[in-house]
Design an enzyme around this catalytic site. Structure first.
Site, PDB file in Angstrom:
ATOM      1  N   LYS A   1      -3.291  -3.032  -2.776  1.00 32.75           N
ATOM      2  CA  LYS A   1      -2.655  -1.714  -2.907  1.00 32.75           C
ATOM      3  C   LYS A   1      -3.233  -0.745  -1.876  1.00 32.75           C
ATOM      4  O   LYS A   1      -2.490   0.009  -1.246  1.00 32.75           O
ATOM      5  CB  LYS A   1      -2.849  -1.185  -4.334  1.00 32.75           C
ATOM      6  CG  LYS A   1      -2.017  -1.981  -5.361  1.00 32.75           C
ATOM      7  CD  LYS A   1      -2.388  -1.696  -6.813  1.00 32.75           C
ATOM      8  CE  LYS A   1      -1.574  -2.626  -7.728  1.00 32.75           C
ATOM      9  NZ  LYS A   1      -1.922  -2.471  -9.153  1.00 32.75           N
TER      10      LYS A   1
ATOM     11  N   GLN B   1      -6.490   0.728 -12.450  1.00 32.30           N
ATOM     12  CA  GLN B   1      -6.130  -0.681 -12.608  1.00 32.30           C
ATOM     13  C   GLN B   1      -6.478  -1.160 -14.027  1.00 32.30           C
ATOM     14  O   GLN B   1      -7.598  -0.960 -14.495  1.00 32.30           O
ATOM     15  CB  GLN B   1      -6.868  -1.533 -11.566  1.00 32.30           C
ATOM     16  CG  GLN B   1      -6.496  -2.996 -11.584  1.00 32.30           C
ATOM     17  CD  GLN B   1      -5.050  -3.253 -11.140  1.00 32.30           C
ATOM     18  OE1 GLN B   1      -4.551  -2.640 -10.210  1.00 32.30           O
ATOM     19  NE2 GLN B   1      -4.374  -4.165 -11.847  1.00 32.30           N
TER      20      GLN B   1
ATOM     21  N   ASP C   1       1.942   4.862 -11.745  1.00 38.69           N
ATOM     22  CA  ASP C   1       2.220   3.645 -12.522  1.00 38.69           C
ATOM     23  C   ASP C   1       3.308   3.894 -13.571  1.00 38.69           C
ATOM     24  O   ASP C   1       3.851   2.945 -14.138  1.00 38.69           O
ATOM     25  CB  ASP C   1       0.941   3.179 -13.236  1.00 38.69           C
ATOM     26  CG  ASP C   1       0.303   1.971 -12.565  1.00 38.69           C
ATOM     27  OD1 ASP C   1       1.007   1.278 -11.799  1.00 38.69           O
ATOM     28  OD2 ASP C   1      -0.885   1.715 -12.821  1.00 38.69           O
TER      29      ASP C   1
END
Ligand code: NDP
Length: 295
Positions: free
Chosen positions: A54, A98, A121
């Site tokens: 990412k 994460q 997200d």
């Protein structure tokens, strides 16, 4: 094998290039590049690989990444403080924490602390609620990537029967909302669904997001259906390295379906591409600019 192989890598690359093309104009208007903060807690090998990819993708698009790597002894309070600091940081447009998080940290509390405007997200209840209400939202990257592939393959989804297998907040539920918004007729199946093969056989569109290697068999699939396989499962091999397979038995399914995503090289690359897209979109909205067109 008759099915078309849906090339997620190529589609993802195209999106990343389109994101990159918008960055100079944003810099011109905002005086800075869009910024993504990634937060990795602990040593989980797979999570570390995802976060590195990412950060690399962010740099490749001309955006800025701020990587925060914390030890797995990090307390919930310490993580909440970091998120609060990132919320207040004007250089940061997107915050990605994460998952999974270590057991001493309540992931829900962390997600709820992220500023919804920076929630790239799309897991914050405000964004989930806005998606369900048909309002502009930041939408979870994996289902957004699946929808992109489906529209690329099928065009208009109106009236099609879609079966989503899996009801997680990360994939299954937002996938169902996105398909509903595209006027598909949506069924969400899960571990308590009765006669899953019969339910799946109705589908023109199958989204498998279960986490069970090759669970969906060829004879569950209606001829001509389009299959999107979200699953990433590592199965043991003789050489000890293991092999990645999806939730769908690819070879069997490819004999029946019209088109199918492979694992790897299908949905996986789309997730990162959509994270780049969400970061760019969040940056535009935070700067008071119109959404980048066509993304
Ligand atoms: P979860 O474990 O959170 O959810 C799995 C879902 O599958 C649950 O809703 C569960 O039902 C359902 N399920 C489990 N067993 C069965 C069964 N036998 N029959 C029908 N349904 C079943 O997983 P995620 O949604 O987070 O992820 C799903 C898969 O997608 C995983 O393989 C994951 O690795 C992969 N993934 C891939 C991504 C990518 O970038 N390509 C990103 C995110 C995930 P119930 O709710 O009843 O328990």
């Amino acid at each position: 094998m008759t099915a078309r192989r849906i090339d997620g890598k190529a589609a993802a690359l195209a999106i990343r290039e389109r994101v990159a093309a918008f960055v100079p104009a944003f810099v011109g208007k905002a005086g800075r590049a869009p910024g993504l903060a990634t937060v990795l807690v602990g040593e989980d090998a797979a999570s570390a690989v995802y976060v590195r990819s990412k950060n690399r993708a962010t740099a490749e698009t001309g955006m800025v990444s701020f990587a925060h790597n914390l030890p797995d002894t990090t307390s919930e309070d310490q993580l909440l403080q970091l998120v609060t600091d990132l919320n207040a940081d004007a250089q940061v447009d997107g915050i990605l924490v994460q998952l999974p998080l270590p057991p001493q940290v309540n992931a829900t509390r962390v997600i709820e602390t992220i500023d919804p405007a920076k929630d790239v997200d799309g897991f914050h209840p405000i964004n989930a609620g806005r998606l369900a209400s048909g309002l502009p939202a930041l939408v979870p990257c994996t289902p957004l990537g699946c929808l992109h592939l489906l529209k690329q393959e099928l065009g208009d989804l109106t009236g099609l029967e879609a079966v989503v297998i899996g009801r997680s907040n990360i994939v299954g539920k937002p996938m169902a909302q996105l398909l509903l918004a595209e006027n598909a007729t949506v069924t969400v199946a899960h571990s308590r669904t009765r006669d899953l093969p019969a339910v799946v056989r109705r589908a023109d569109i199958i989204i498998a997001a279960v986490g069970r290697p090759e669970m969906v068999r060829g004879d569950w699939i209606k001829p001509g259906a389009v299959v999107v396989d979200v699953g990433i499962n590592r199965i043991p091999t003789d050489d000890g390295k293991g092999r990645l397979v999806g939730d769908v038995a690819y070879d069997e399914a490819a004999d029946v379906a019209a088109a199918i995503t492979p694992v790897p090289g299908g949905v996986g690359p789309m997730t990162i591409a959509m994270l780049m897209r969400n970061t760019l979109v969040a940056a535009h909205r935070r700067a008071g600019l119109a959404d980048p067109e066509g993304l």
